[in-house]
Design a protein around this motif. Structure first.
Motif, PDB file in Angstrom:
ATOM      1  N   HIS A  17       0.835  -1.220   0.000  1.00 39.96           N
ATOM      2  CA  HIS A  17       0.000   0.000   0.000  1.00 39.96           C
ATOM      3  C   HIS A  17       0.864   1.263   0.000  1.00 39.96           C
ATOM      4  N   VAL A  18       2.111   1.101   0.452  1.00 41.71           N
ATOM      5  CA  VAL A  18       3.013   2.254   0.581  1.00 41.71           C
ATOM      6  C   VAL A  18       4.332   1.921  -0.114  1.00 41.71           C
ATOM      7  N   THR A  19       4.846   2.876  -0.894  1.00 43.56           N
ATOM      8  CA  THR A  19       6.140   2.663  -1.549  1.00 43.56           C
ATOM      9  C   THR A  19       7.091   3.772  -1.124  1.00 43.56           C
ATOM     10  N   VAL A  20       8.347   3.405  -0.922  1.00 44.68           N
ATOM     11  CA  VAL A  20       9.373   4.415  -0.636  1.00 44.68           C
ATOM     12  C   VAL A  20      10.066   4.728  -1.961  1.00 44.68           C
ATOM     13  N   ASP A  21      10.042   6.004  -2.346  1.00 46.41           N
ATOM     14  CA  ASP A  21      10.621   6.406  -3.630  1.00 46.41           C
ATOM     15  C   ASP A  21      12.071   6.884  -3.408  1.00 46.41           C
ATOM     16  N   LEU A  22      13.017   6.017  -3.753  1.00 42.78           N
ATOM     17  CA  LEU A  22      14.427   6.312  -3.476  1.00 42.78           C
ATOM     18  C   LEU A  22      14.931   7.502  -4.292  1.00 42.78           C
ATOM     19  N   GLN A  23      14.374   7.675  -5.507  1.00 45.16           N
ATOM     20  CA  GLN A  23      14.809   8.827  -6.319  1.00 45.16           C
ATOM     21  C   GLN A  23      14.403  10.147  -5.669  1.00 45.16           C
ATOM     22  N   GLU A  24      13.204  10.131  -5.072  1.00 51.94           N
ATOM     23  CA  GLU A  24      12.755  11.365  -4.400  1.00 51.94           C
ATOM     24  C   GLU A  24      13.620  11.644  -3.169  1.00 51.94           C
ATOM     25  N   ILE A  25      14.056  10.591  -2.493  1.00 55.84           N
ATOM     26  CA  ILE A  25      14.954  10.795  -1.337  1.00 55.84           C
ATOM     27  C   ILE A  25      16.221  11.489  -1.841  1.00 55.84           C
ATOM     28  N   GLU A  26      16.746  11.004  -2.949  1.00 57.11           N
ATOM     29  CA  GLU A  26      17.975  11.581  -3.500  1.00 57.11           C
ATOM     30  C   GLU A  26      17.774  13.048  -3.882  1.00 57.11           C
ATOM     31  N   LYS A  27      16.606  13.342  -4.452  1.00 54.81           N
ATOM     32  CA  LYS A  27      16.334  14.743  -4.830  1.00 54.81           C
ATOM     33  C   LYS A  27      16.327  15.650  -3.593  1.00 54.81           C
ATOM     34  N   VAL A  28      15.671  15.166  -2.530  1.00 55.29           N
ATOM     35  CA  VAL A  28      15.598  15.979  -1.302  1.00 55.29           C
ATOM     36  C   VAL A  28      17.002  16.172  -0.724  1.00 55.29           C
ATOM     37  N   VAL A  29      17.769  15.090  -0.692  1.00 56.23           N
ATOM     38  CA  VAL A  29      19.128  15.147  -0.129  1.00 56.23           C
ATOM     39  C   VAL A  29      19.990  16.123  -0.945  1.00 56.23           C
ATOM     40  N   ASP A  30      19.854  16.085  -2.275  1.00 54.44           N
ATOM     41  CA  ASP A  30      20.638  17.005  -3.121  1.00 54.44           C
ATOM     42  C   ASP A  30      20.187  18.445  -2.915  1.00 54.44           C
ATOM     43  N   LYS A  31      18.875  18.614  -2.773  1.00 57.99           N
ATOM     44  CA  LYS A  31      18.347  19.977  -2.612  1.00 57.99           C
ATOM     45  C   LYS A  31      18.894  20.628  -1.334  1.00 57.99           C
ATOM     46  N   ILE A  32      18.958  19.855  -0.257  1.00 61.01           N
ATOM     47  CA  ILE A  32      19.464  20.441   0.997  1.00 61.01           C
ATOM     48  C   ILE A  32      20.980  20.278   1.109  1.00 61.01           C
ATOM     49  N   GLN A  33      21.600  19.675   0.072  1.00 60.95           N
ATOM     50  CA  GLN A  33      23.053  19.457   0.062  1.00 60.95           C
ATOM     51  C   GLN A  33      23.540  18.756   1.330  1.00 60.95           C
ATOM     52  N   GLY A  34      22.694  17.819   1.796  1.00 66.71           N
ATOM     53  CA  GLY A  34      23.085  17.044   2.981  1.00 66.71           C
ATOM     54  C   GLY A  34      23.013  17.818   4.285  1.00 66.71           C
ATOM     55  N   GLU A 253       2.498  -0.406   7.395  1.00 68.49           N
ATOM     56  CA  GLU A 253       3.343   0.025   6.271  1.00 68.49           C
ATOM     57  C   GLU A 253       3.644   1.525   6.338  1.00 68.49           C
ATOM     58  N   ILE A 254       2.641   2.328   6.678  1.00 70.09           N
ATOM     59  CA  ILE A 254       2.872   3.784   6.770  1.00 70.09           C
ATOM     60  C   ILE A 254       3.989   4.068   7.775  1.00 70.09           C
ATOM     61  N   ARG A 255       3.897   3.434   8.941  1.00 72.69           N
ATOM     62  CA  ARG A 255       4.860   3.731  10.012  1.00 72.69           C
ATOM     63  C   ARG A 255       6.236   3.149   9.694  1.00 72.69           C
ATOM     64  N   ALA A 256       6.254   1.873   9.258  1.00 72.12           N
ATOM     65  CA  ALA A 256       7.548   1.225   9.011  1.00 72.12           C
ATOM     66  C   ALA A 256       8.262   1.861   7.820  1.00 72.12           C
ATOM     67  N   CYS A 257       7.507   2.183   6.762  1.00 67.69           N
ATOM     68  CA  CYS A 257       8.150   2.793   5.586  1.00 67.69           C
ATOM     69  C   CYS A 257       8.699   4.183   5.922  1.00 67.69           C
ATOM     70  N   SER A 258       8.081   4.876   6.860  1.00 68.25           N
ATOM     71  CA  SER A 258       8.601   6.188   7.267  1.00 68.25           C
ATOM     72  C   SER A 258       9.973   6.011   7.923  1.00 68.25           C
ATOM     73  N   ILE A 259      10.063   5.028   8.808  1.00 64.74           N
ATOM     74  CA  ILE A 259      11.345   4.764   9.482  1.00 64.74           C
ATOM     75  C   ILE A 259      12.402   4.382   8.439  1.00 64.74           C
ATOM     76  N   TYR A 260      12.023   3.466   7.557  1.00 62.70           N
ATOM     77  CA  TYR A 260      12.960   2.972   6.536  1.00 62.70           C
ATOM     78  C   TYR A 260      13.433   4.119   5.627  1.00 62.70           C
ATOM     79  N   ALA A 261      12.495   4.961   5.207  1.00 63.14           N
ATOM     80  CA  ALA A 261      12.833   6.061   4.286  1.00 63.14           C
ATOM     81  C   ALA A 261      13.851   7.006   4.924  1.00 63.14           C
ATOM     82  N   VAL A 262      13.676   7.316   6.204  1.00 64.54           N
ATOM     83  CA  VAL A 262      14.613   8.246   6.850  1.00 64.54           C
ATOM     84  C   VAL A 262      15.976   7.582   7.060  1.00 64.54           C
ATOM     85  N   GLU A 263      15.982   6.276   7.333  1.00 66.57           N
ATOM     86  CA  GLU A 263      17.272   5.580   7.441  1.00 66.57           C
ATOM     87  C   GLU A 263      18.006   5.616   6.093  1.00 66.57           C
ATOM     88  N   LYS A 264      17.237   5.485   5.002  1.00 66.25           N
ATOM     89  CA  LYS A 264      17.839   5.552   3.659  1.00 66.25           C
ATOM     90  C   LYS A 264      18.393   6.962   3.404  1.00 66.25           C
TER      91      LYS A 264
END
Ligand SMILES: Nc1nc2c(c(CN[C@H]3C=C[C@H](O)[C@@H]3O)cn2[C@@H]2O[C@H](COP(=O)(O)O)[C@@H](O)[C@H]2O)c(=O)[nH]1
Length: 306
Positions: A17-34, A253-264
């Motif tokens: 029901h929930v997907t973690v979008d790794l490309q979007e994580i990368e975009k956010v990380v690049d935008k804030i320059q880490g 899934e909402i809760r676990a994917c949130s944790i996983y996404a931030v760890e990524k």
């Protein structure tokens, strides 16, 4: 918490029901320059702090009740934090273990200066009693002794809390597996760390083991950022404020994917920018963005865990 991190990853790898979008994580990380914007603990100026054991008692009681504000549209976490603070300033014994064991619903409302029943009030009262009783039985009545018993280890403190206080056992079952989320136990450690600025009761050599706190605000921010994608049925339920059943696949899934996404996100910042961030700092940044965005729609689950 290794158990939290591992079980969140397990859910994310099977999530439908929930997907973690790794490309979007990368975009956010690049935008804030880490560079995750630094948000000060207690940026709102609502918490009690006296640099001593009473602050620990305050934070433990606060996090025992730190869940489910949304059923009352006027109530928020701020009311709880500042209500308990005012109560302590008026009467330093208000959160003593023997007092905690005897509060009734109307007395708790009065303590918080809240004019009507609190959401899931009977559970809040039961959890207060549980905290008072077990603090008295095993820790001389003081949350400060519980913290001392952990020997400056965040992981040990979480283990102690979840062993002694059943109300903090934020587990779920997902596809037959036990999933550990431990939102309120982990946030207590983070509150100690933030309030005492990593010193005294807030000193933990393994603070980097803590994950984010899977509540209903951070997932909504991750969704807004495009990092979490929800299937159409789930999107529709959330956007129309339909309740999500506690323990359902969707909720876990909402809760676990949130944790996983931030760890990524944290791993990627380390790999790309060589910075070792704490999940706590990312959490506070995301959470503070979320509570300032009144238009954000979040999932609604009746739960004592968050
Ligand atoms: N992930 C995460 N969730 C957090 C917090 C906090 C407060 N942390 C304090 C620590 C230092 C700061 O200065 C903060 O004051 C509360 N919550 C959750 O939000 C929800 C309440 O929302 P609303 O209904 O709008 O008030 C509810 O599930 C509550 O449990 C956090 O930090 N991270």
């Amino acid at each position: 918490m290794e158990a939290v991190r591992a079980s969140a990853a397990w859910v994310a790898s099977r999530s439908s029901h929930v997907t973690v979008d790794l490309q979007e994580i990368e975009k956010v990380v690049d935008k804030i320059q880490g560079n995750v914007p630094k948000v000060e603990w207690d940026f709102e100026g609502i918490h009690y702090f006296d640099n001593g054991p009473l602050t620990v008692q305050y934070l433990f009681v606060l996090d025992a009740l730190n869940f489910c504000f949304w059923p009352d549209k006027d109530l928020s976490y701020d009311h709880l934090a500042s209500g308990l603070k005012l109560a302590l300033e008026k009467d330093k014994t208000a959160l003593d273990a023997n007092r905690l064991q005897n509060y009734t619903g109307p007395e708790l409302r009065q303590l918080l200066n809240w004019p009507r029943p609190l959401p899931i009030e009977e559970e809040r009262v039961r959890l207060l009693h549980e905290v008072g009783l077990e603090l008295e039985r095993s820790f001389g009545g003081e949350a400060a002794n519980l913290v001392k018993a952990a020997g400056n280890s965040a992981a040990t403190l979480i283990e102690l809390i979840t062993r002694h206080f059943p109300g903090f056992r934020d587990h779920s079952l997902y596809k037959g597996h036990q999933v550990f989320l431990y939102k309120r136990a982990q946030i207590f450690v983070a509150d100690l760390w933030g309030a005492f600025k990593g010193q005294n009761y807030g000193e933990f050599h393994d603070i980097n083991s803590i994950t984010i706190f899977a509540d209903y605000i951070v997932p909504a921010v991750l969704r807004e950022l495009g990092i979490l994608k929800y299937g159409s049925n789930l999107s529709c339920s959330i956007d129309s404020n339909r309740e999500i059943v506690p323990g359902s696949e969707e909720e876990v899934e909402i809760r676990a994917c949130s944790i996983y996404a931030v760890e990524k996100m944290r791993d990627l910042i380390s790999k790309k920018f060589g910075k070792q961030l704490l999940s706590i700092d990312i959490d506070l940044w995301l959470w503070s963005c979320g509570v300032q965005n009144m238009a954000l729609s979040h999932h609604r689950t009746l739960s004592i865990y968050y």
